[in-house]
Structures are given as structure tokens and as C-alpha cells.
Design an enzyme around this catalytic site. Sequence first.
Site, mmCIF file in Angstrom:
data_model
loop_
_atom_site.group_PDB
_atom_site.id
_atom_site.type_symbol
_atom_site.label_atom_id
_atom_site.label_comp_id
_atom_site.label_asym_id
_atom_site.label_seq_id
_atom_site.Cartn_x
_atom_site.Cartn_y
_atom_site.Cartn_z
ATOM 1 N N ASP A 98 8.542 -4.597 -6.492
ATOM 2 C CA ASP A 98 9.519 -4.356 -5.420
ATOM 3 C C ASP A 98 9.338 -5.413 -4.326
ATOM 4 O O ASP A 98 8.964 -5.112 -3.192
ATOM 5 C CB ASP A 98 9.385 -2.942 -4.837
ATOM 6 C CG ASP A 98 8.001 -2.659 -4.245
ATOM 7 O OD1 ASP A 98 7.905 -1.722 -3.412
ATOM 8 O OD2 ASP A 98 7.035 -3.368 -4.582
ATOM 9 N N ASP B 153 3.793 -9.144 -0.859
ATOM 10 C CA ASP B 153 2.645 -9.265 -1.757
ATOM 11 C C ASP B 153 3.062 -9.260 -3.223
ATOM 12 O O ASP B 153 2.423 -9.923 -4.054
ATOM 13 C CB ASP B 153 1.585 -8.209 -1.455
ATOM 14 C CG ASP B 153 2.121 -6.793 -1.398
ATOM 15 O OD1 ASP B 153 3.316 -6.595 -1.153
ATOM 16 O OD2 ASP B 153 1.314 -5.861 -1.611
ATOM 17 N N ASP B 154 4.191 -8.574 -3.543
ATOM 18 C CA ASP B 154 4.734 -8.678 -4.905
ATOM 19 C C ASP B 154 5.091 -10.137 -5.210
ATOM 20 O O ASP B 154 4.821 -10.640 -6.300
ATOM 21 C CB ASP B 154 6.008 -7.843 -5.055
ATOM 22 C CG ASP B 154 5.832 -6.385 -4.695
ATOM 23 O OD1 ASP B 154 5.772 -6.083 -3.488
ATOM 24 O OD2 ASP B 154 5.744 -5.563 -5.616
ATOM 25 N N ASN C 90 9.798 -1.243 -1.342
ATOM 26 C CA ASN C 90 9.690 -1.962 -0.057
ATOM 27 C C ASN C 90 11.050 -2.118 0.621
ATOM 28 O O ASN C 90 11.160 -2.125 1.843
ATOM 29 C CB ASN C 90 9.067 -3.342 -0.276
ATOM 30 C CG ASN C 90 7.565 -3.257 -0.488
ATOM 31 O OD1 ASN C 90 6.893 -2.412 0.097
ATOM 32 N ND2 ASN C 90 7.051 -4.110 -1.357
ATOM 33 N N THR D 94 3.653 -3.055 -9.623
ATOM 34 C CA THR D 94 3.175 -3.237 -8.241
ATOM 35 C C THR D 94 4.117 -2.575 -7.239
ATOM 36 O O THR D 94 4.160 -2.950 -6.053
ATOM 37 C CB THR D 94 3.028 -4.729 -7.878
ATOM 38 O OG1 THR D 94 4.315 -5.365 -8.002
ATOM 39 C CG2 THR D 94 2.021 -5.427 -8.772
ATOM 40 N N GLU E 1 -0.965 6.582 -0.550
ATOM 41 C CA GLU E 1 -0.577 5.173 -0.480
ATOM 42 C C GLU E 1 0.917 5.102 -0.807
ATOM 43 O O GLU E 1 1.431 5.882 -1.621
ATOM 44 C CB GLU E 1 -1.426 4.388 -1.509
ATOM 45 C CG GLU E 1 -1.093 2.930 -1.633
ATOM 46 C CD GLU E 1 0.108 2.716 -2.546
ATOM 47 O OE1 GLU E 1 0.273 3.509 -3.489
ATOM 48 O OE2 GLU E 1 0.885 1.788 -2.281
ATOM 49 N N PHE E 2 1.604 4.157 -0.222
ATOM 50 C CA PHE E 2 3.063 4.067 -0.263
ATOM 51 C C PHE E 2 3.651 4.157 -1.686
ATOM 52 O O PHE E 2 4.537 4.976 -1.937
ATOM 53 C CB PHE E 2 3.500 2.755 0.405
ATOM 54 C CG PHE E 2 4.983 2.543 0.459
ATOM 55 C CD1 PHE E 2 5.625 1.807 -0.522
ATOM 56 C CD2 PHE E 2 5.744 3.076 1.499
ATOM 57 C CE1 PHE E 2 7.002 1.604 -0.481
ATOM 58 C CE2 PHE E 2 7.127 2.875 1.548
ATOM 59 C CZ PHE E 2 7.758 2.143 0.554
ATOM 60 N N ASN E 3 3.199 3.336 -2.618
ATOM 61 C CA ASN E 3 3.804 3.292 -3.958
ATOM 62 C C ASN E 3 3.757 4.653 -4.650
ATOM 63 O O ASN E 3 4.662 5.018 -5.384
ATOM 64 C CB ASN E 3 3.095 2.262 -4.855
ATOM 65 C CG ASN E 3 3.333 0.836 -4.424
ATOM 66 O OD1 ASN E 3 4.174 0.579 -3.553
ATOM 67 N ND2 ASN E 3 2.587 -0.091 -5.003
ATOM 68 N N HIS F 299 -2.024 -6.854 -1.280
ATOM 69 C CA HIS F 299 -2.366 -5.878 -2.319
ATOM 70 C C HIS F 299 -2.031 -6.320 -3.749
ATOM 71 O O HIS F 299 -2.897 -6.391 -4.605
ATOM 72 C CB HIS F 299 -1.633 -4.554 -2.033
ATOM 73 C CG HIS F 299 -1.745 -4.080 -0.640
ATOM 74 N ND1 HIS F 299 -2.839 -3.364 -0.167
ATOM 75 C CD2 HIS F 299 -0.908 -4.224 0.431
ATOM 76 C CE1 HIS F 299 -2.661 -3.084 1.109
ATOM 77 N NE2 HIS F 299 -1.510 -3.591 1.507
ATOM 78 N N ASP F 300 -0.770 -6.612 -4.016
ATOM 79 C CA ASP F 300 -0.281 -6.697 -5.393
ATOM 80 C C ASP F 300 -0.931 -7.760 -6.277
ATOM 81 O O ASP F 300 -1.213 -7.487 -7.452
ATOM 82 C CB ASP F 300 1.250 -6.877 -5.388
ATOM 83 C CG ASP F 300 1.948 -5.656 -4.826
ATOM 84 O OD1 ASP F 300 3.046 -5.796 -4.270
ATOM 85 O OD2 ASP F 300 1.390 -4.541 -4.927
HETATM 86 N N1 LIG Z 1 2.253 -1.033 4.781
HETATM 87 C C1 LIG Z 1 2.695 -1.355 3.539
HETATM 88 C C2 LIG Z 1 2.233 -2.524 2.947
HETATM 89 C C3 LIG Z 1 2.605 -2.817 1.640
HETATM 90 C C4 LIG Z 1 3.433 -1.962 0.938
HETATM 91 C C5 LIG Z 1 3.766 -2.185 -0.507
HETATM 92 N N2 LIG Z 1 3.257 -1.025 -1.235
HETATM 93 C C6 LIG Z 1 1.954 -1.356 -1.767
HETATM 94 C C7 LIG Z 1 0.846 -1.143 -0.759
HETATM 95 O O1 LIG Z 1 0.873 0.153 -0.242
HETATM 96 C C8 LIG Z 1 2.135 -2.804 -2.195
HETATM 97 O O2 LIG Z 1 2.677 -2.794 -3.496
HETATM 98 C C9 LIG Z 1 3.110 -3.394 -1.179
HETATM 99 O O3 LIG Z 1 4.098 -4.171 -1.840
HETATM 100 C C10 LIG Z 1 3.942 -0.826 1.533
HETATM 101 C C11 LIG Z 1 3.576 -0.510 2.835
HETATM 102 CA CA LIG Z 2 4.747 -3.841 -4.130
#
Ligand SMILES: Nc1ccc([C@@H]2N[C@H](CO)[C@@H](O)[C@H]2O)cc1
Ligand SMILES: [Ca+2]
Length: 310
Positions: free
Chosen positions: A9, A13-14, A38, A125, A165-167, A239-240
Site C-alpha cells: 500500500d 516505506d512500501d 496508507n 506490507t 499495529e496499523f496493517n 518498516h516494510d
Molecule cells: N504511522 C504509520 C506508519 C506506517 C504505516 C504503514 N503501516 C505499516 C506500519 O504500521 C507499514 O506497512 C507502513 O506502510 C502506517 C502508520
Molecule cells: Ca505498508
Amino acid sequence: TRRILLDCDPGHDDAIAILLAAGDPGVEIAAITTVSGNQSIEKVTRNALAIAELAGLDPTVPIARGAHRPLLHEVEYAPEYHGESGLDGPQLPEPTRALDSRHGVQLIIDTIMGSEPGEITLVPTGALTNVALAVRLEQRIVERVREVIFMGGGVHVGNHGPFSEFNIAIDPEAAQIVIGAGWPITMVGLDATHQAVVTPEIRAKLDAVGTRSSAFVGGLLDFYGAAYAGHGFAHPPVHDPVTVAMVIDPTLVRAVKAPLAVELTGTLTKGMTVADLREPAPESTPTSVALGVENERFWDLVVAALSRLP
Ligand SMILES: Nc1ccc([C@@H]2N[C@H](CO)[C@@H](O)[C@H]2O)cc1
Ligand SMILES: [Ca+2]
């Protein structure tokens, strides 16, 4: 060479994960699919096409649009960290390639069923919506995939509330389907990815690469780093790409086998990934969780990959 399917998405970082995969000689991108997260599915899909253009990705690599929303959860985006476009900061190149006409879920199935058993490594990711739907539409992908390495969740760390965590939080039901499918799966969660930070020294190495792609990454990090600084992070965690780095060199990431599940009914904890680390897990445990990453060596991989791209 490891053949990987990126379900993503983009997302700052993706985008770096795609560039790492495109530039490193040890991995080959078999396909890219996008998922709402995202930003909206339209925006993250346009972003994926733009990053493929930037990377000079072989035009025969199919890119398909996936789920426009989580299975049950309402759409939820992350504009604070990725902006209105989903890739705020640098100017995006105009894509010249067309989307594959298939839905992302179908492309995931076709890529895996069209390859040899054990050939494809699945690297999600974003939210796990597409992967969950693929498992339900064609369950044979579970035994055919070499392994799944996904960015999401956390054992002791959260970023969507204190415990999730968001995902995972935006599609916990999909995450439970994917984590519980029975295939070998590694959760690269915030415990590890919060260690994957861009220090000034690392930023200087990235800037010294001097390619169009590395300059683009610099622009991404300017925006993304400012967003994280606004939330008290001295250096932004990226992250990704840690997932792709783990495919390239598993010694970069410390992971342990552990039973893993997702909280689906908690009032305060819905979306929490629950790993049981109390005792060593049997060797037969299909689920693993990443707890650390060797940050310097991780970024050395990214720098090397960027220096191989246009
Ligand atoms: N604060 C925040 C930072 C990154 C993301 C997205 N979600 C994951 C980290 O939570 C990663 O895949 C990134 O793309 C979401 C919220
Ligand atoms: Ca992502």
C-alpha cells in the site's frame, strides 16, 4: 534468486521495499499487488505504478489493483505519515505501464499457481485483505508458497493504539485468516521495524548514492521523517523493506518460532497480535515473530540496491 510477490500500500516505506527488491540481485519481483491502507486503493495503485517506473522495473512484471477496503473494517488511511497522495514529498514519475486487468487477489493466485511449488515467497506490507481473500478463493496456494514474510503486528509494540499495529488493526479478520492458514509465516512487526531507523549517518550514505532513485528516497524520507519527528521519534523507522531484507539475508533479522494469533473481539485490544513467547515453541510451529534487525547491515543492503537502480 528468490522470486517474491509484493502485496503493498505505497506508502513511503512500501516504496523503499519495492526499490530494494528491484535493485537487489538476490530477489526477483514476480508481481506487485496493491491494497487499501496508507491511502485509498486508487492512490496506492497509482503510487505503485510510479515506483515501478522509477525503478525501471521490467514492464512484463504484472501490477494489479487489489481490495478497495478491508473485509469488515471501514477504510482507514494514514495521511499523517504518508500525506494526501500516499507518497508526499518527491515528484512522482509518470507511469508508462498499464495495470494488469486482473484483480490483485486473482494475480496473487495466478502467480503462485503458475509457478513451481515452493518458488514464490509472499511479501505483504499492507493490510492482509488480498492475501486472506486469495487463501479463501484458492486454498492450494497455502501449500504451494515457499513462505510468507509480512510487515505488521508487534509483540510488545503498537502504533495504532498502544496494543495494535496499523496493517493488522485495519483488517484484523484478514490477518487472522492469513496467520492461521498453516503456511510458514513470519511476522515482521514493530519490535523489529522500530529498530530500522534512518540515522543522520545512514541518511548521508543514502544521499551519497547519487542516483535518481536515491534522490527520490531522500525526498520520501524528508516528509516521512518530519511526520515521525512530530510524534517524538528522533529517527524515522522504515518498516516494510525489513521484510525484503529478510528474504535476501535472513541473518539480518532475529526471529523466533511462536504460536501467534490476532485478537478479534477485545474492547481495548482488537487487532492486537498475540505471540506466546513463554516457552520455546515446537520446531513444527508454522508461525514466527521477528524481534530485532541489524540496522547498519540492513541499510547497507538498501544503499547497494539503490546504487544499482537508475
Ligand atoms: N504511522 C504509520 C506508519 C506506517 C504505516 C504503514 N503501516 C505499516 C506500519 O504500521 C507499514 O506497512 C507502513 O506502510 C502506517 C502508520
Ligand atoms: Ca505498508
